[in-house]
Motif scaffolding. Structure first.
Motif, PDB file in Angstrom:
ATOM      1  N   SER A  19       0.813  -1.204   0.000  1.00  0.00           N
ATOM      2  CA  SER A  19       0.000   0.000   0.000  1.00  0.00           C
ATOM      3  C   SER A  19       0.852   1.263   0.000  1.00  0.00           C
ATOM      4  CB  SER A  19      -0.941  -0.003   1.210  1.00  0.00           C
ATOM      5  OG  SER A  19      -0.189   0.039   2.394  1.00  0.00           O
ATOM      6  N   GLY A  20       2.168   1.138   0.149  1.00  0.00           N
ATOM      7  CA  GLY A  20       3.047   2.289   0.102  1.00  0.00           C
ATOM      8  C   GLY A  20       3.150   3.044   1.408  1.00  0.00           C
ATOM      9  N   LYS A  21       2.675   2.474   2.500  1.00  0.00           N
ATOM     10  CA  LYS A  21       2.760   3.138   3.799  1.00  0.00           C
ATOM     11  C   LYS A  21       4.150   2.966   4.380  1.00  0.00           C
ATOM     12  CE  LYS A  21      -2.073   2.507   5.025  1.00  0.00           C
ATOM     13  NZ  LYS A  21      -2.989   1.940   6.004  1.00  0.00           N
ATOM     14  N   LYS A  22       4.515   3.881   5.286  1.00  0.00           N
ATOM     15  CA  LYS A  22       5.822   3.800   5.923  1.00  0.00           C
ATOM     16  C   LYS A  22       5.853   2.812   7.075  1.00  0.00           C
ATOM     17  CE  LYS A  22       7.716   8.360   5.112  1.00  0.00           C
ATOM     18  NZ  LYS A  22       8.232   9.551   5.756  1.00  0.00           N
ATOM     19  N   GLY A  23       4.758   2.630   7.760  1.00  0.00           N
ATOM     20  CA  GLY A  23       4.751   1.790   8.938  1.00  0.00           C
ATOM     21  C   GLY A  23       4.906   2.644  10.179  1.00  0.00           C
ATOM     22  N   SER A  24       4.782   2.029  11.318  1.00  0.00           N
ATOM     23  CA  SER A  24       4.890   2.786  12.564  1.00  0.00           C
ATOM     24  C   SER A  24       6.341   3.172  12.818  1.00  0.00           C
ATOM     25  CB  SER A  24       4.367   1.958  13.732  1.00  0.00           C
ATOM     26  OG  SER A  24       5.269   0.922  14.028  1.00  0.00           O
ATOM     27  N   LEU A  25       6.533   4.099  13.736  1.00  0.00           N
ATOM     28  CA  LEU A  25       7.889   4.540  14.067  1.00  0.00           C
ATOM     29  C   LEU A  25       8.733   3.388  14.584  1.00  0.00           C
ATOM     30  CD1 LEU A  25       7.247   7.980  15.780  1.00  0.00           C
ATOM     31  CD2 LEU A  25       8.299   7.552  13.579  1.00  0.00           C
ATOM     32  N   LYS A  26       8.122   2.545  15.419  1.00  0.00           N
ATOM     33  CA  LYS A  26       8.872   1.413  15.974  1.00  0.00           C
ATOM     34  C   LYS A  26       9.307   0.453  14.870  1.00  0.00           C
ATOM     35  CE  LYS A  26       6.951   1.385  20.610  1.00  0.00           C
ATOM     36  NZ  LYS A  26       6.228   0.604  21.609  1.00  0.00           N
ATOM     37  N   GLN A  27       8.447   0.232  13.887  1.00  0.00           N
ATOM     38  CA  GLN A  27       8.802  -0.655  12.782  1.00  0.00           C
ATOM     39  C   GLN A  27       9.906  -0.049  11.934  1.00  0.00           C
ATOM     40  OE1 GLN A  27       4.993  -1.085  10.915  1.00  0.00           O
ATOM     41  NE2 GLN A  27       4.521  -2.988  11.981  1.00  0.00           N
ATOM     42  N   GLN A  28       9.809   1.258  11.685  1.00  0.00           N
ATOM     43  CA  GLN A  28      10.846   1.928  10.912  1.00  0.00           C
ATOM     44  C   GLN A  28      12.187   1.851  11.639  1.00  0.00           C
ATOM     45  OE1 GLN A  28       9.940   5.909   9.506  1.00  0.00           O
ATOM     46  NE2 GLN A  28       7.769   5.438   9.612  1.00  0.00           N
ATOM     47  N   LEU A  29      12.145   2.107  12.948  1.00  0.00           N
ATOM     48  CA  LEU A  29      13.360   2.080  13.749  1.00  0.00           C
ATOM     49  C   LEU A  29      13.984   0.685  13.737  1.00  0.00           C
ATOM     50  CD1 LEU A  29      15.124   3.827  15.578  1.00  0.00           C
ATOM     51  CD2 LEU A  29      13.666   3.193  17.483  1.00  0.00           C
ATOM     52  N   ARG A  30      13.165  -0.327  13.897  1.00  0.00           N
ATOM     53  CA  ARG A  30      13.671  -1.704  13.883  1.00  0.00           C
ATOM     54  C   ARG A  30      14.304  -2.040  12.536  1.00  0.00           C
ATOM     55  NH1 ARG A  30      11.179  -6.969  12.727  1.00  0.00           N
ATOM     56  NH2 ARG A  30      12.325  -8.539  13.882  1.00  0.00           N
ATOM     57  N   GLY A  31      13.646  -1.628  11.465  1.00  0.00           N
ATOM     58  CA  GLY A  31      14.174  -1.886  10.131  1.00  0.00           C
ATOM     59  C   GLY A  31      15.501  -1.195   9.889  1.00  0.00           C
ATOM     60  N   LYS A  32      15.607   0.054  10.329  1.00  0.00           N
ATOM     61  CA  LYS A  32      16.866   0.803  10.155  1.00  0.00           C
ATOM     62  C   LYS A  32      17.985   0.166  10.972  1.00  0.00           C
ATOM     63  CE  LYS A  32      15.100   4.290   7.799  1.00  0.00           C
ATOM     64  NZ  LYS A  32      15.357   4.514   6.412  1.00  0.00           N
ATOM     65  N   ARG A  33      17.670  -0.266  12.202  1.00  0.00           N
ATOM     66  CA  ARG A  33      18.694  -0.905  13.037  1.00  0.00           C
ATOM     67  C   ARG A  33      19.168  -2.213  12.413  1.00  0.00           C
ATOM     68  NH1 ARG A  33      15.943   0.258  18.863  1.00  0.00           N
ATOM     69  NH2 ARG A  33      16.874   2.291  19.199  1.00  0.00           N
ATOM     70  N   ARG A  34      18.234  -2.976  11.874  1.00  0.00           N
ATOM     71  CA  ARG A  34      18.620  -4.241  11.236  1.00  0.00           C
ATOM     72  C   ARG A  34      19.481  -3.987  10.002  1.00  0.00           C
ATOM     73  NH1 ARG A  34      13.584  -7.872  10.346  1.00  0.00           N
ATOM     74  NH2 ARG A  34      15.119  -9.511  10.259  1.00  0.00           N
ATOM     75  N   PHE A  35      19.102  -2.971   9.229  1.00  0.00           N
ATOM     76  CA  PHE A  35      19.871  -2.624   8.036  1.00  0.00           C
ATOM     77  C   PHE A  35      21.270  -2.143   8.417  1.00  0.00           C
ATOM     78  CE2 PHE A  35      20.639   0.236   4.294  1.00  0.00           C
ATOM     79  CZ  PHE A  35      20.835  -0.790   3.381  1.00  0.00           C
ATOM     80  N   LEU A  36      21.363  -1.371   9.516  1.00  0.00           N
ATOM     81  CA  LEU A  36      22.662  -0.905   9.993  1.00  0.00           C
ATOM     82  C   LEU A  36      23.534  -2.084  10.398  1.00  0.00           C
ATOM     83  CD1 LEU A  36      24.564   1.404  10.810  1.00  0.00           C
ATOM     84  CD2 LEU A  36      23.438   1.404  13.034  1.00  0.00           C
ATOM     85  N   GLN A  37      22.977  -3.045  11.129  1.00  0.00           N
ATOM     86  CA  GLN A  37      23.749  -4.230  11.526  1.00  0.00           C
ATOM     87  C   GLN A  37      24.259  -4.986  10.302  1.00  0.00           C
ATOM     88  OE1 GLN A  37      24.864  -5.277  14.400  1.00  0.00           O
ATOM     89  NE2 GLN A  37      23.939  -3.570  15.499  1.00  0.00           N
ATOM     90  N   LYS A  38      23.398  -5.116   9.311  1.00  0.00           N
ATOM     91  CA  LYS A  38      23.786  -5.815   8.093  1.00  0.00           C
ATOM     92  C   LYS A  38      24.897  -5.048   7.369  1.00  0.00           C
ATOM     93  CE  LYS A  38      21.470  -8.167   4.326  1.00  0.00           C
ATOM     94  NZ  LYS A  38      20.208  -8.372   3.622  1.00  0.00           N
TER      95      LYS A  38
END
Length: 97
Positions: A19-38
């Motif tokens: 649907s093109g939504k960003k997601g909640s702040l917590k989901q965005q934060l989790r995704g960014k942290r996972r991407f940073l670890q990777k």
């Protein structure tokens, strides 16, 4: 029958990615942290493009954390305002009786 109508009209269940939504702040934060670890695990020393990506991710994470704290504080303030508004209302009702 309703499900078939929803599928035809496009009102069925959709995921956040479709649907093109960003997601909640917590989901965005989790995704960014996972991407940073990777990125940190696969980064090679001296690779400037990876270093720029890592620095950018760290800035985004810091911004998201700040935004999340502000949002939680605002929610807590709203909850307290509602709670104490009820108490004040009941006290006024007691006094008028």
């Amino acid at each position: 029958k309703k499900r078939k109508q929803q599928e035809e009209t496009g009102k069925g269940k959709t995921t956040s990615s479709s649907s093109g939504k960003k997601g909640s702040l917590k989901q965005q934060l989790r995704g960014k942290r996972r991407f940073l670890q990777k990125a940190l695990q696969s980064s090679e020393k001296g690779d400037t493009s990876k270093e720029e990506i890592i620095a950018s991710l760290r800035r985004q994470i810091a911004d998201l954390e700040k935004e999340l704290q502000e949002k939680e504080l605002a929610q807590k303030e709203r909850d307290n305002a509602i709670k104490y508004h009820k108490i004040k209302f009941f006290e006024r009702q007691k006094l008028t009786r």
